[in-house]
Design a protein around this motif. Structure first.
Motif, PDB file in Angstrom:
ATOM      1  N   ALA A 146      38.200  82.269  65.868  1.00 33.76           N
ATOM      2  CA  ALA A 146      37.260  81.566  64.991  1.00 33.76           C
ATOM      3  C   ALA A 146      35.929  82.323  64.917  1.00 33.76           C
ATOM      4  O   ALA A 146      35.339  82.448  63.839  1.00 33.76           O
ATOM      5  CB  ALA A 146      37.041  80.136  65.481  1.00 33.76           C
ATOM      6  N   ALA A 147      35.462  82.845  66.039  1.00 34.28           N
ATOM      7  CA  ALA A 147      34.217  83.613  66.046  1.00 34.28           C
ATOM      8  C   ALA A 147      34.369  84.897  65.242  1.00 34.28           C
ATOM      9  O   ALA A 147      33.495  85.258  64.451  1.00 34.28           O
ATOM     10  CB  ALA A 147      33.800  83.920  67.477  1.00 34.28           C
ATOM     11  N   ARG A 148      35.472  85.563  65.416  1.00 32.37           N
ATOM     12  CA  ARG A 148      35.708  86.801  64.670  1.00 32.37           C
ATOM     13  C   ARG A 148      35.814  86.531  63.173  1.00 32.37           C
ATOM     14  O   ARG A 148      35.268  87.276  62.361  1.00 32.37           O
ATOM     15  CB  ARG A 148      36.963  87.492  65.184  1.00 32.37           C
ATOM     16  N   GLN A 149      36.527  85.471  62.786  1.00 31.66           N
ATOM     17  CA  GLN A 149      36.641  85.123  61.371  1.00 31.66           C
ATOM     18  C   GLN A 149      35.283  84.776  60.778  1.00 31.66           C
ATOM     19  O   GLN A 149      35.051  84.992  59.596  1.00 31.66           O
ATOM     20  CB  GLN A 149      37.616  83.967  61.175  1.00 31.66           C
ATOM     21  N   GLY A 150      34.390  84.242  61.597  1.00 29.35           N
ATOM     22  CA  GLY A 150      33.043  83.917  61.152  1.00 29.35           C
ATOM     23  C   GLY A 150      32.122  85.127  61.127  1.00 29.35           C
ATOM     24  O   GLY A 150      30.942  84.996  60.807  1.00 29.35           O
ATOM     25  N   GLY A 151      32.635  86.291  61.497  1.00 30.03           N
ATOM     26  CA  GLY A 151      31.830  87.511  61.478  1.00 30.03           C
ATOM     27  C   GLY A 151      30.858  87.605  62.642  1.00 30.03           C
ATOM     28  O   GLY A 151      29.898  88.376  62.582  1.00 30.03           O
ATOM     29  N   ALA A 175      28.581  84.195  71.296  1.00 27.14           N
ATOM     30  CA  ALA A 175      28.714  85.116  70.163  1.00 27.14           C
ATOM     31  C   ALA A 175      27.442  85.070  69.332  1.00 27.14           C
ATOM     32  O   ALA A 175      26.807  84.030  69.207  1.00 27.14           O
ATOM     33  CB  ALA A 175      29.928  84.738  69.317  1.00 27.14           C
ATOM     34  N   ARG A 176      27.084  86.212  68.776  1.00 28.14           N
ATOM     35  CA  ARG A 176      25.835  86.340  68.020  1.00 28.14           C
ATOM     36  C   ARG A 176      26.128  86.627  66.553  1.00 28.14           C
ATOM     37  O   ARG A 176      27.005  87.421  66.234  1.00 28.14           O
ATOM     38  CB  ARG A 176      24.974  87.443  68.609  1.00 28.14           C
ATOM     39  N   LYS A 177      25.350  85.969  65.686  1.00 26.90           N
ATOM     40  CA  LYS A 177      25.443  86.240  64.249  1.00 26.90           C
ATOM     41  C   LYS A 177      24.647  87.504  63.944  1.00 26.90           C
ATOM     42  O   LYS A 177      23.497  87.639  64.378  1.00 26.90           O
ATOM     43  CB  LYS A 177      24.908  85.060  63.449  1.00 26.90           C
ATOM     44  N   GLN A 178      25.249  88.387  63.238  1.00 28.26           N
ATOM     45  CA  GLN A 178      24.586  89.648  62.882  1.00 28.26           C
ATOM     46  C   GLN A 178      23.493  89.389  61.841  1.00 28.26           C
ATOM     47  O   GLN A 178      23.589  88.442  61.072  1.00 28.26           O
ATOM     48  CB  GLN A 178      25.604  90.652  62.349  1.00 28.26           C
ATOM     49  N   GLY A 179      22.492  90.247  61.842  1.00 28.75           N
ATOM     50  CA  GLY A 179      21.491  90.111  60.791  1.00 28.75           C
ATOM     51  C   GLY A 179      20.111  90.088  61.232  1.00 28.75           C
ATOM     52  O   GLY A 179      19.579  89.961  62.193  1.00 28.75           O
TER      53      GLY A 179
END
Length: 179
Positions: A146-151, A175-179
């Protein structure tokens, strides 16, 4: 700051405590399905403003009313739009709760660089009691996928059988959101 020693409030998850220092200083934290507010208390005590969301906020007790705490009572499983759509958080904490249709909304609510800290029950937990319904138990690797699918960039992941605070099968992710 509010006390985190509320008589009915269990201690914070060691997983959440481990990664709490990675949350942007002063960033707003969403404690999703907050229950008694054990993680809201942790982040309030660390100086973060917190939004505590649950379908029943009555268990927050001594946390109600302090500066820095926003509360929102909402049932997330009615099919209604996510009540915090359009808002972004430096971190989102979810423990002991699983409603798979929320995964995309959770990822969307993370601000750039936001941290997802998620820990909940996995298949195998039925040997130890509740929850035992497979609808509420993660499949092997499901949280990671799920984390990987969420980018999201996965910092750490575990899929373990633990003994403390009680025997359980858990999946945990940071997990960290990129950006």
């Amino acid at each position: 700051m509010p006390s985190s020693d509320h008589a009915e409030r269990p201690p914070a998850s060691p997983w959440i405590e481990r990664f709490a220092p990675l949350v942007e200083e002063g960033g707003r934290v969403l404690d999703l399905a907050c229950g008694s507010g054990r993680h809201a208390a942790l982040f309030l005590n660390r100086g973060h403003p917190v939004t505590a969301l649950d379908r029943d906020l009555s268990r927050l007790g001594d946390l109600l009313g302090p500066d820095g705490l926003e509360t929102l009572e909402a049932d997330l499983e009615t099919g209604s739009p996510f009540p915090l759509a359009g808002r972004h958080f430096a971190a989102i904490v979810v423990t002991n709760y699983l409603y798979r249709p929320l995964f995309p909304a959770i990822v969307e609510a993370l601000g750039p660089g936001g941290l997802l800290l998620y820990e909940t029950f996995a298949l195998g937990n039925e040997r130890f009691g509740k929850p035992s319904n497979p609808d509420f138990l993660l499949k092997p690797g499901e949280l990671l996928e799920a984390a990987r699918q969420g980018g999201l960039h996965v910092l750490a992941y575990e899929d373990l059988e633990v003994e403390e605070p009680r025997p359980a099968c858990l999946q945990s992710i940071a997990a960290r959101k990129q950006g």
